[in-house]
Design a protein around this motif. Structure first.
Motif, PDB file in Angstrom:
ATOM      1  N   THR A  21       0.808  -1.256   0.122  1.00 38.77           N
ATOM      2  CA  THR A  21       0.083   0.000  -0.148  1.00 38.77           C
ATOM      3  C   THR A  21       0.736   1.237   0.218  1.00 38.77           C
ATOM      4  OG1 THR A  21      -1.528  -1.142   1.547  1.00 38.77           O
ATOM      5  CG2 THR A  21      -1.829   1.184   1.327  1.00 38.77           C
ATOM      6  N   GLU A 139      -3.477  -8.448   9.158  1.00 32.69           N
ATOM      7  CA  GLU A 139      -4.765  -7.448   9.414  1.00 32.69           C
ATOM      8  C   GLU A 139      -5.480  -7.515  10.901  1.00 32.69           C
ATOM      9  OE1 GLU A 139      -5.651  -4.719   7.492  1.00 32.69           O
ATOM     10  OE2 GLU A 139      -6.987  -4.354   9.197  1.00 32.69           O
ATOM     11  N   GLN A 143      -5.963  -5.278  14.116  1.00 32.17           N
ATOM     12  CA  GLN A 143      -7.294  -4.774  14.522  1.00 32.17           C
ATOM     13  C   GLN A 143      -7.450  -5.070  16.047  1.00 32.17           C
ATOM     14  OE1 GLN A 143     -10.864  -4.485  12.060  1.00 32.17           O
ATOM     15  NE2 GLN A 143      -9.705  -4.417  10.228  1.00 32.17           N
ATOM     16  N   THR A 152     -15.742  -2.047  18.609  1.00 28.82           N
ATOM     17  CA  THR A 152     -16.388  -2.157  17.141  1.00 28.82           C
ATOM     18  C   THR A 152     -17.579  -3.381  17.474  1.00 28.82           C
ATOM     19  OG1 THR A 152     -14.643  -1.459  15.987  1.00 28.82           O
ATOM     20  CG2 THR A 152     -16.507  -2.608  14.921  1.00 28.82           C
ATOM     21  N   THR A 162     -13.362  -4.509  11.367  1.00 29.79           N
ATOM     22  CA  THR A 162     -13.929  -3.703  10.260  1.00 29.79           C
ATOM     23  C   THR A 162     -13.576  -4.388   9.021  1.00 29.79           C
ATOM     24  OG1 THR A 162     -13.590  -1.723   9.393  1.00 29.79           O
ATOM     25  CG2 THR A 162     -12.591  -1.969  11.379  1.00 29.79           C
ATOM     26  N   GLY A 163     -14.240  -3.656   7.873  1.00 29.65           N
ATOM     27  CA  GLY A 163     -13.910  -4.277   6.730  1.00 29.65           C
ATOM     28  C   GLY A 163     -12.765  -3.159   6.144  1.00 29.65           C
ATOM     29  N   ALA A 164     -12.712  -2.190   6.565  1.00 31.84           N
ATOM     30  CA  ALA A 164     -11.657  -1.168   6.185  1.00 31.84           C
ATOM     31  C   ALA A 164     -10.326  -1.754   6.860  1.00 31.84           C
ATOM     32  CB  ALA A 164     -11.991   0.388   6.802  1.00 31.84           C
ATOM     33  N   GLN A 165      -9.450  -1.810   5.970  1.00 29.86           N
ATOM     34  CA  GLN A 165      -7.909  -2.734   6.271  1.00 29.86           C
ATOM     35  C   GLN A 165      -7.292  -1.712   7.058  1.00 29.86           C
ATOM     36  OE1 GLN A 165      -7.735  -6.276   4.813  1.00 29.86           O
ATOM     37  NE2 GLN A 165      -9.577  -5.615   5.627  1.00 29.86           N
ATOM     38  N   ILE A 166      -7.531  -1.099   8.298  1.00 31.94           N
ATOM     39  CA  ILE A 166      -6.859   0.021   9.104  1.00 31.94           C
ATOM     40  C   ILE A 166      -5.380  -0.672   9.686  1.00 31.94           C
ATOM     41  CG2 ILE A 166      -9.006   1.174   9.616  1.00 31.94           C
ATOM     42  CD1 ILE A 166      -8.942  -0.249  12.245  1.00 31.94           C
ATOM     43  N   SER A 169      -3.469  -1.330   5.426  1.00 26.97           N
ATOM     44  CA  SER A 169      -3.735  -0.249   4.776  1.00 26.97           C
ATOM     45  C   SER A 169      -3.442   1.053   5.489  1.00 26.97           C
ATOM     46  CB  SER A 169      -4.691   0.027   3.746  1.00 26.97           C
ATOM     47  OG  SER A 169      -4.742  -0.898   2.552  1.00 26.97           O
ATOM     48  N   GLY A 170      -3.834   0.944   6.549  1.00 22.13           N
ATOM     49  CA  GLY A 170      -3.711   1.926   7.767  1.00 22.13           C
ATOM     50  C   GLY A 170      -2.004   2.101   7.969  1.00 22.13           C
ATOM     51  N   MET A 340     -20.513  -2.034  -2.197  1.00 18.70           N
ATOM     52  CA  MET A 340     -19.555  -2.110  -3.179  1.00 18.70           C
ATOM     53  C   MET A 340     -19.802  -2.094  -4.394  1.00 18.70           C
ATOM     54  SD  MET A 340     -16.339  -1.615  -2.209  1.00 18.70           S
ATOM     55  CE  MET A 340     -16.112  -1.139  -0.468  1.00 18.70           C
TER      56      MET A 340
END
Ligand code: CAO
Length: 415
Positions: A21, A139, A143, A152, A162-166, A169-170, A340
């Protein structure tokens, strides 16, 4: 037009998601990113979650745009020699191997900075120094270890990721900022430095408001904007807040027309104090504007869920897009739950280059997320990801290797 990072060469030793990323962003800003992959197999994600047999997966293609790929066995002496040349030639080395892997390869920070004192060495690991520093991390581990999962989900259910890859990608985003900052400092000092990101730290940074709440809870025993406030049930750590906003304005996800069959027929509704009279008028509850039980934010807090249920009776009569239009006429903040599929088909995201269609020689056209960071003087053109080793000879040639030397490296399976 020039690119912001033109002239910067990146030795990209990254794999999977977090590191790629980061280097993809640097490539979009114009850096020459040379992805060094294991001879024969390459980044494991090339083969993961494949939708077409024997073709690079979308997992790989969507994280490795605008890069060049070379293969190199860095465990063979001849491979180590090539790596040394690359280190001397590049500005930044980015890696997210398991802890200690780069040292085991023979390339400690001390050795790299001896070879090239200007080099910036940027790493992602799961954890910083401490009890878990040697652990391999993906990942969802980050989290869970960074505070996101504990906060969450719903109060009566288990922790949720969560679906956001924090985590991945975070972390990559944090790493990219560290690298450009180190490049900036190098212009003054002439020296490289280490940039280190722990995925746990990156997730915790994104969960900053939850550490805020931990301290509020410790001081006051309750948090008025949490759904638990109505029942007074708080423990000693920040609870899962369902769809509460996390900010100063209460909000919740409400059903819209079609919710019985469409899993995304919902809207995020925010009871912003400034527009309370407008909200009451839109849903036909003008009496709430002056009713002391509803007129002020503090008065509303104990029965927020009942207020949301009343608003929902109205939102259920309209589609999420109709609700969006009506509420925004009065500047009432809200957000439709976009699937999506809807995002992939949204024309405005195509127009801004946030969703891009890319052509690939083996898979044909596919969609990807383009560069979300828009620079007016350094526009991004998204180019397809490289095939495994597509640029091995080109890069070696640029490093000064002749045809015979390249042939010998190939014969020895170094490349
Ligand atoms: N030539 C020769 N060997 C190579 C090589 C090359 N070009 N590239 C990598 N290798 C070797 C490494 O040196 C390592 O060897 P050793 O184990 O002998 O030191 C080996 O390949 C495996 O590397 P790895 O341990 O990093 O890979 P893995 O698949 O076992 O673990 C991951 C993957 C992601 C768990 C681990 O890399 C990790 O914890 N990374 C840091 C955290 C991170 O970024 N996680 C996010 C991943 S995305 O969800």
């Amino acid at each position: 037009m020039s690119k912001a990072l033109e002239g910067i060469r990146i030795l990209d030793f990254t794999h999977v998601q977090s590191g790629p990323t980061c280097t993809q962003l640097l490539a979009w800003f114009g850096a020459d990113v040379i992805k060094v992959e294991r001879a024969g197999e390459g980044d494991a994600t090339r083969a993961q979650l494949r939708d077409i047999p024997e073709v690079d997966s979308l997992y790989f293609t969507m994280l490795n745009h605008n890069k060049r790929s070379m293969t190199l066995d860095t465990k063979q002496p001849a491979g180590k020699a090539v790596l040394e040349t690359l280190i001397r030639d590049c500005d930044v080395l980015v890696e997210n191997f398991a802890p200690g892997a780069l040292d085991r390869m023979g390339f400690s920070w001390e050795r790299i900075s001896q070879l090239n004192p200007r080099m910036i060495v940027a790493s992602v690991k799961g954890f910083g120094p401490g009890p878990y520093e040697d652990c391999k991390v993906y990942e969802n581990v980050a989290q869970c270890a960074g505070g996101a999962a504990a906060t969450t989900g719903f109060d009566d259910g288990p922790p949720v990721v969560t679906g956001a890859q924090i985590g991945d990608s975070g972390s990559g985003l944090h790493l990219a900022l560290g690298i450009v900052t180190a490049l900036f400092q190098r212009t003054a000092t002439g020296r490289g430095q280490r940039v280190q990101i722990a995925m746990q730290d990156a997730v915790l940074n994104l969960c900053r408001v939850k550490l805020r709440d931990q301290q509020r809870l410790a001081r006051n025993g309750v948090m008025e904007e949490y759904p638990q406030f109505a029942t007074g049930q708080f423990g000693d750590s920040v609870p899962r807040a369902g769809n509460a906003s996390g900010g100063g304005q209460p909000g919740w996800i409400l059903k819209c027309k079609g919710w019985e069959s469409d899993p995304n027929a919902y809207i995020y509704f925010i009871a912003q104090a400034a527009v309370w009279p407008a909200i009451c008028r839109v849903i036909g509850r003008e009496g709430w504007i002056t009713d002391p039980a509803y007129a002020t934010p503090r008065a509303r807090l104990p029965h927020l869920m009942q207020i949301f249920a009343t608003v929902e009776e109205w939102t259920k009569t309209l589609t999420k897009f109709e609700v969006m239009d009506i509420l925004n006429r009065d500047d009432i903040p809200c957000g439709p739950i976009l699937s999506m599929k809807e995002l992939a088909e949204e024309p405005s995201l195509r127009a801004t280059g946030t969703i891009v269609e890319v052509d690939h020689p083996e898979r044909g056209p596919y969609l990807t997320v383009g560069n979300p960071i828009k620079l007016s003087d350094s526009p991004t053109v998204v180019r397809r990801s490289p095939l495994l080793g597509e640029h091995t000879e080109e890069v070696l040639g640029q490093l000064g290797y002749g045809d015979e030397e390249i042939a010998a490296l190939r014969a020895g399976r170094v490349i």
